[in-house]
Design a protein around this motif. Structure first.
Motif, PDB file in Angstrom:
ATOM      1  N   ALA A  61       0.792  -1.232   0.000  1.00  9.72           N
ATOM      2  CA  ALA A  61       0.000   0.000   0.000  1.00  9.72           C
ATOM      3  C   ALA A  61       0.823   1.279   0.000  1.00  9.72           C
ATOM      4  O   ALA A  61       0.368   2.308  -0.507  1.00  9.72           O
ATOM      5  CB  ALA A  61      -0.937   0.004   1.215  1.00  9.72           C
ATOM      6  N   GLY A 120      -0.235  -3.580   3.533  1.00  5.51           N
ATOM      7  CA  GLY A 120      -1.661  -3.709   3.308  1.00  5.51           C
ATOM      8  C   GLY A 120      -2.271  -4.831   4.129  1.00  5.51           C
ATOM      9  O   GLY A 120      -2.047  -4.955   5.332  1.00  5.51           O
ATOM     10  N   ASP A 156      -2.095   0.760   5.729  1.00  9.47           N
ATOM     11  CA  ASP A 156      -2.270   1.541   4.500  1.00  9.47           C
ATOM     12  C   ASP A 156      -1.267   2.674   4.334  1.00  9.47           C
ATOM     13  O   ASP A 156      -1.181   3.249   3.244  1.00  9.47           O
ATOM     14  CB  ASP A 156      -3.681   2.131   4.467  1.00  9.47           C
ATOM     15  N   SER A 192      -5.815   6.944   7.321  1.00  7.91           N
ATOM     16  CA  SER A 192      -5.578   6.996   5.871  1.00  7.91           C
ATOM     17  C   SER A 192      -4.251   7.647   5.503  1.00  7.91           C
ATOM     18  O   SER A 192      -3.799   7.512   4.353  1.00  7.91           O
ATOM     19  CB  SER A 192      -6.718   7.755   5.185  1.00  7.91           C
TER      20      SER A 192
END
Length: 474
Positions: free
Chosen positions: A286, A301, A327, A379
């Motif tokens: 990721a 990930g 992530d 995120s």
């Protein structure tokens, strides 16, 4: 008849002593008459006369007395100047001694910092000085039509590159907030058009000298640009799936890339060449980051691992700690890093430990109905290089700033910065004066939720520092 008697008869003055006496009498009479005339002239004349007489009546000094007084004054002046000069010399010597001590302390401090930086363990304490910015101080730059996915800041902090799901790249001026250049979306099959991306841009990186910009997309392509002019230079192909992470090794033009094809590739941008491929992840990778050492770190990930890749040895270290999909990842210094996962946790790692040094669960809180709460996904993460300041982003309507404790064994919340939307990318400026956030209505890797009230924008968040007063007794 004698000559004298004849002279008296003729009325002529006689010569000799008698004549002198007579002349003297006449002169005295004339003087007395003149004095009477002057006295009739008024008081003003009398005052002037008395003034003249007073000045004339002052006893004149002897030359010997004047010389003695002048000689004594000069000695006193010389003595006073000598004392003043000695005092100035003493003050200068004290200032020089203080300056030497200060320079020695500074040199010792710099040497210590250099040693720690070379070992990758430098941790400057700046987090406590950061003042939470007001919402009105945040500058919002709008130009992308869809969610921002990634951004980078030039090494001199003068410009920002942002990319989005609309396949465009925009170069912004930090000072004015205006667009300096726009790289438009490339139309498939169109010839004679400027080069660009035809699918979502997922990642970007800029070289430490500010010469090259690299961008990767869902179409498996890595495009190399000249950062100053935004002119397309090369296209790297080789990945079998979306390119999800890019990072330049500091001080070089060596580029690392990672992809959803589970591989890590090494490129030489200056020579437009491919170097090698490394494998190890069990699922789509990721994110990726690198500093000056010949190694890189990756977020695995859904395989739940963080990996450190030693490029010369072609080996890897595997780290476990998060329960969900990892992530995002960012290096704090050469020996420590921070990562975030969709289980809501933020972890601090030391490259010599296989488990997190600190783990903050539910870092952005919980969402959902009572009994069905789920943590907000992390995120994006960012760290101010070689300091104790870390930032995390989610879709919890805020960016959070954290302080890393001594030895990176603790994570303490400093403040919340209100921002609505998915915080898909975070970057600190090199100087630490501002933080840039890429905000979107959707997550950069999918469309699980859509926050309609969010604005697809680049937000420049000023970070003002307030010096912390020293503790008592220090």
């Amino acid at each position: 008849m004698s000559a004298t008697a004849g002279a008296r008869k003729r009325g002529k003055p006689a010569s000799g002593a008698g004549a002198g006496v007579g002349a003297g009498k006449r002169r005295r009479k004339a003087d007395s008459a003149g004095n009477r005339g002057k006295s009739k002239g008024g008081g003003k004349m009398n005052e002037e006369i008395s003034s003249d007489s007073e000045s004339e009546s002052l006893a004149p000094r002897k030359p010997e007395e004047e010389e003695e007084e002048l000689e004594e004054t000069a000695q006193e002046k010389k003595l006073r100047l000598a004392k003043l000069y000695l005092e100035q010399l003493r003050q200068q010597e004290e200032e020089k001694a203080e300056a030497r001590a200060f320079e020695e302390d500074q040199v010792a401090g710099r040497l210590k910092e250099d040693v720690l930086e070379q070992r990758g363990r430098l941790q400057k304490s700046v987090a406590k000085e950061i003042q939470a910015p007001a919402s009105a101080d945040i500058r919002v730059l709008r130009g992308h039509q869809l969610s921002i996915t990634c951004l980078v800041i030039t090494p001199d902090d003068s410009a920002i590159f942002s990319a989005a799901k609309d396949c465009t790249i925009i170069k912004w001026s930090v000072e004015s907030g205006r667009k300096l250049h726009v790289i438009p979306r490339a139309k498939k099959g169109a010839e004679g058009k400027p080069s660009g991306h035809s699918s979502h841009v997922l990642c970007m990186a800029i070289s430490s000298d500010g010469k090259y910009l690299a961008s990767g997309d869902r179409s498996k392509l890595i495009l190399i640009w000249e950062a100053q002019s935004c002119q397309h230079l090369y296209t790297f192909t080789g990945h079998q799936d979306a390119v999800s992470g890019l990072a330049f090794r500091r001080g070089t033009h060596q580029l690392y890339s990672t992809s959803h094809d589970r591989s890590v590739k090494v490129w030489n941008v200056a020579e437009n060449s491919y170097v090698e491929t490394l494998f190890g992840h069990q699922d789509a990778v990721a994110a990726l980051d690198a500093l000056s050492r010949e190694c890189c770190v990756t977020a695995g990930g859904r395989d739940g691992t963080v990996r450190v890749w030693k490029i010369p040895e072609e080996s890897q270290l595997v780290f476990y700690g998060h329960q969900g999909s990892i992530d995002c990842i960012h290096l704090i210094n050469e020996e420590h890093m921070v990562s975030g996962a969709d289980d809501g946790s933020v972890a601090l790692w030391g490259l010599s430990k296989k488990r997190p040094l600190a783990l903050q669960r539910e870092a952005h809180g919980l969402r959902g109905e009572p009994g069905l709460e789920q943590p907000f996904w992390i995120s994006s993460v960012a760290a101010l290089l070689n300091t104790d300041l870390v930032a995390t982003g989610s879709h919890s309507s805020c960016v959070r700033l954290w302080q890393c404790g001594e030895g990176f064994r603790q994570l303490d919340l400093l403040c919340d910065i209100p921002l609505v939307g998915f915080i898909n990318s975070l970057k600190f400026s090199s100087s630490g004066d501002f933080l840039v956030a890429g905000v979107g209505q959707e997550h950069r890797l999918g469309r699980w939720w859509r926050i309609k009230e969010a604005r697809n924008s680049v937000c420049i968040i000023p970070l003002r520092r307030v010096p912390v007063p020293p503790a008592a007794g220090s």
